[in-house]
Motif scaffolding. Structure first.
Motif, PDB file in Angstrom:
ATOM      1  N   TRP A 329     -11.787 -41.749 -20.621  1.00 23.00           N
ATOM      2  CA  TRP A 329     -12.056 -41.031 -19.331  1.00 23.00           C
ATOM      3  C   TRP A 329     -11.347 -41.586 -18.323  1.00 23.00           C
ATOM      4  O   TRP A 329     -10.820 -40.447 -17.803  1.00 23.00           O
ATOM      5  CB  TRP A 329     -13.622 -40.486 -19.815  1.00 23.00           C
ATOM      6  CG  TRP A 329     -14.120 -39.406 -18.695  1.00 23.00           C
ATOM      7  CD1 TRP A 329     -14.463 -40.413 -17.480  1.00 23.00           C
ATOM      8  CD2 TRP A 329     -14.432 -38.572 -18.865  1.00 23.00           C
ATOM      9  NE1 TRP A 329     -15.087 -39.371 -16.482  1.00 23.00           N
ATOM     10  CE2 TRP A 329     -14.950 -37.877 -17.524  1.00 23.00           C
ATOM     11  CE3 TRP A 329     -13.986 -37.707 -19.925  1.00 23.00           C
ATOM     12  CZ2 TRP A 329     -14.527 -36.337 -16.984  1.00 23.00           C
ATOM     13  CZ3 TRP A 329     -13.720 -36.212 -19.397  1.00 23.00           C
ATOM     14  CH2 TRP A 329     -15.018 -36.243 -17.945  1.00 23.00           C
ATOM     15  N   GLN A 330     -11.858 -42.391 -17.832  1.00 28.43           N
ATOM     16  CA  GLN A 330     -11.068 -43.690 -16.777  1.00 28.43           C
ATOM     17  C   GLN A 330      -9.864 -43.493 -17.436  1.00 28.43           C
ATOM     18  O   GLN A 330      -9.393 -44.417 -18.157  1.00 28.43           O
ATOM     19  CB  GLN A 330     -12.604 -44.707 -16.675  1.00 28.43           C
ATOM     20  CG  GLN A 330     -12.116 -45.139 -14.974  1.00 28.43           C
ATOM     21  CD  GLN A 330     -12.986 -44.240 -14.437  1.00 28.43           C
ATOM     22  OE1 GLN A 330     -13.524 -43.606 -14.628  1.00 28.43           O
ATOM     23  NE2 GLN A 330     -12.263 -44.530 -13.331  1.00 28.43           N
ATOM     24  N   ILE A 331      -8.968 -43.344 -16.586  1.00 32.47           N
ATOM     25  CA  ILE A 331      -7.383 -44.056 -16.771  1.00 32.47           C
ATOM     26  C   ILE A 331      -7.182 -45.357 -15.618  1.00 32.47           C
ATOM     27  O   ILE A 331      -7.466 -45.187 -14.678  1.00 32.47           O
ATOM     28  CB  ILE A 331      -6.067 -42.701 -15.838  1.00 32.47           C
ATOM     29  CG1 ILE A 331      -7.183 -41.281 -16.115  1.00 32.47           C
ATOM     30  CG2 ILE A 331      -5.066 -43.421 -15.504  1.00 32.47           C
ATOM     31  CD1 ILE A 331      -6.231 -40.641 -15.799  1.00 32.47           C
ATOM     32  N   THR A 332      -6.670 -45.927 -16.570  1.00 35.91           N
ATOM     33  CA  THR A 332      -6.365 -47.528 -16.224  1.00 35.91           C
ATOM     34  C   THR A 332      -4.897 -47.840 -16.167  1.00 35.91           C
ATOM     35  O   THR A 332      -4.318 -47.442 -16.585  1.00 35.91           O
ATOM     36  CB  THR A 332      -7.585 -48.541 -16.400  1.00 35.91           C
ATOM     37  OG1 THR A 332      -6.658 -48.451 -18.571  1.00 35.91           O
ATOM     38  CG2 THR A 332      -8.998 -48.003 -16.973  1.00 35.91           C
ATOM     39  N   LYS A 333      -4.413 -48.586 -15.471  1.00 36.52           N
ATOM     40  CA  LYS A 333      -3.308 -49.369 -15.487  1.00 36.52           C
ATOM     41  C   LYS A 333      -2.683 -49.281 -16.767  1.00 36.52           C
ATOM     42  O   LYS A 333      -1.985 -49.959 -16.531  1.00 36.52           O
ATOM     43  CB  LYS A 333      -2.881 -50.405 -14.085  1.00 36.52           C
ATOM     44  CG  LYS A 333      -3.357 -51.163 -13.885  1.00 36.52           C
ATOM     45  CD  LYS A 333      -3.149 -52.108 -13.227  1.00 36.52           C
ATOM     46  CE  LYS A 333      -3.560 -53.722 -12.743  1.00 36.52           C
ATOM     47  NZ  LYS A 333      -3.391 -54.779 -11.763  1.00 36.52           N
TER      48      LYS A 333
END
Length: 506
Positions: A329-333
């Motif tokens: 759900w969370q877009i991270t690098k």
């Protein structure tokens, strides 16, 4: 009209073009038309004019393109529809899809859920579809068959192996079968529009709407029975995912666009937003949220379609290049290698995933910033190790590797030979291989020749001498003990499967 008796004409044109060419030139010189051939009982049902038959430019264009036709309502478009059209396209060079009109659906099946405009957007968005005929009839009559053959230049009519009957009980494809122009494909098990409607109705049935709590237990039991009646029967396989995938990767300087979502009940709105997203770059990567993620944000009744069902629907869209199945759900690098990341590549079968695999992957990961693992297809493994291998199928092996904490990404069905194009495409810095590996049945060229010549190959000392074969040999060495153990467990396992009930989760 008797279509099947005319196949000899086209076989003759294909195999003896000079003879038939001479015949046509003679006819032209005599001022004759095709009606002359009709007068002697020779009918030309195929949709090619004399100038368009391709026999005069055979040397230039080669074998003529085969056009196939498949029709349907395609209401509540699902991966079963997409897979049917994929199979149909494989039977020819160009796929023409007939989209049954709203009026015909109403008369033969009941009111459609989606409008013609919405269904057209969905069908047109599939990567295997070349052309769409709207307002197609539900039954292929002889008159419409003539139109398909002459106006649309169709060679074969395609349908699944499930029966398609008209309200009067007759076969909807009888005319095509009589003409000898009918081909059959395998129906995709585990999904249907009826099943999806049932899932929707089950998910939207809210017992809290009733104020009378005296019958709460009875309603809860009814709800549970309703839910169990519409559990997805879809069994995901790696082969299906590979079939739906483009098999392409972004180029070294490609502009990658990312979009994520649930993509539940894949519809026209999804197609349009994916189309627009694709125009923003060179490669469209789509993140598809897991069932748990969707349920957590939307409620226990969602998603209606399970993760792999949703993934195949998205993969079938012509605007999509690749998907992340179960995207966070969370877009991270950390979701992809950084612009200057040192990418390490290691490949293999990874059959019966064991401690030796874990250790070599751990060591490989320490050589860079991002570990990309190539997993050979079942066919590749069998070809090099024998028909008894692999023991675990590609999808099973892929999931085992993906579960390893040292792995960042996998290539499902990676090629045996590592090429320069592959190294460039994935921006690979180091290619590694362990000192302990299974032997191939054949003496063949070195699959690591290219990375060796480029100076990026690294041979890793395998920390353990365990292999898939050694694991199998342990079982064989204790064959008698295992046979006794399995015999003892046999009855209890049989009883388990007979009494098995659905349990939520994957």
């Amino acid at each position: 009209m008797n279509y099947e008796n005319n196949n000899w004409i086209w076989e003759g044109i294909y195999y003896y073009p000079n003879v038939f060419g001479a015949l046509m030139v003679t006819a032209a010189l005599l001022g004759l038309s095709t009606s002359f051939f009709g007068g002697i009982g020779v009918h030309l049902p195929l949709p090619y004019s004399w100038s368009n038959m391709g026999i005069f430019d055979k040397k230039k264009s080669g074998k003529r393109r085969v056009r196939v036709y498949m029709d349907g309502c395609f209401d509540l478009m699902h991966y079963g529809h997409a897979n049917a059209l994929r199979q149909a396209k494989a039977l020819g060079d160009e796929l023409v899809v007939g989209l049954v009109s709203d009026e015909e659906i109403l008369a033969n099946k009941g009111p459609p859920v989606l409008s013609m405009e919405e269904r057209l957007a969905l069908v047109s968005g599939l990567k295997w579809v070349d052309e769409v005929i709207t307002e197609a009839p539900y039954a292929i009559t002889e008159e419409f068959l003539n139109r398909l053959f002459h106006e649309y230049k169709i060679d074969y009519v395609i349908h699944g192996d499930d029966p398609c009957m008209l309200p009067d009980g007759t076969d909807a494809y009888a005319a095509a079968k009589k003409a000898g122009r009918y081909k059959q494909i395998k129906r995709t098990e585990g999904v249907s529009s009826t099943d999806i409607v049932g899932r929707i109705m089950s998910s939207l049935r809210d017992p809290t709407n009733c104020d009378d709590h005296n019958g709460a237990d009875e309603r809860r039991q009814e709800e549970n029975q309703s839910k169990s009646s519409y559990i997805s029967q879809f069994l995901p396989t790696s082969q299906r995912i590979v079939q739906f995938s483009n098999g392409k990767a972004p180029g070294p300087n490609a502009r990658i666009v990312y979009i994520d979502g649930a993509f539940d009940l894949f519809h026209a709105g999804h197609v349009e937003i994916l189309k627009r997203a694709r125009k923003l770059g060179d490669f469209l990567l789509v993140g598809i949220h897991s069932d748990e993620t969707v349920s957590g944000h939307r409620g226990n009744h969602y998603p209606i379609m399970h993760l792999h069902e949703r993934s195949l629907s998205v993969l079938a869209c012509r605007h999509v290049d690749e998907v992340i199945i179960g995207a966070p759900w969370q877009i991270t690098k950390d979701m992809a290698p950084g612009p200057n990341a040192r990418i390490v590549y290691i490949d293999g079968a990874f059959d019966l995933f064991h401690a030796g695999h874990v250790e070599i992957l751990k060591r490989a990961r320490k050589l860079g910033d991002f570990l990309l693992v190539g997993i050979h297809s079942d066919e590749t493994v069998s070809g090099h190790r024998g028909n008894h291998y692999p023991i675990m199928h590609l999808h099973e092996r892929s999931l085992s590797v993906l579960a390893c904490r040292h792995v960042d990404e996998v290539i499902i069905g990676a090629p045996w030979q590592i090429t320069k194009d592959m190294i460039t495409t994935f921006d690979i810095s180091v290619v590694v291989h362990g000192t302990v590996a299974e032997n191939s049945l054949y003496n063949e060229s070195d699959s690591y020749e290219v990375p060796k010549n480029m100076g990026i190959f690294h041979l890793l000392e395998s920390p353990k001498d365990i292999t898939t074969t050694s694991v199998a040999q342990r079982i064989m060495a204790n064959h008698e003990a295992y046979m006794k153990r399995n015999a003892k467990k046999g009855l209890s396992e049989q009883r388990y499967y007979e009494e098995k009930k659905y349990v939520s989760g994957e």
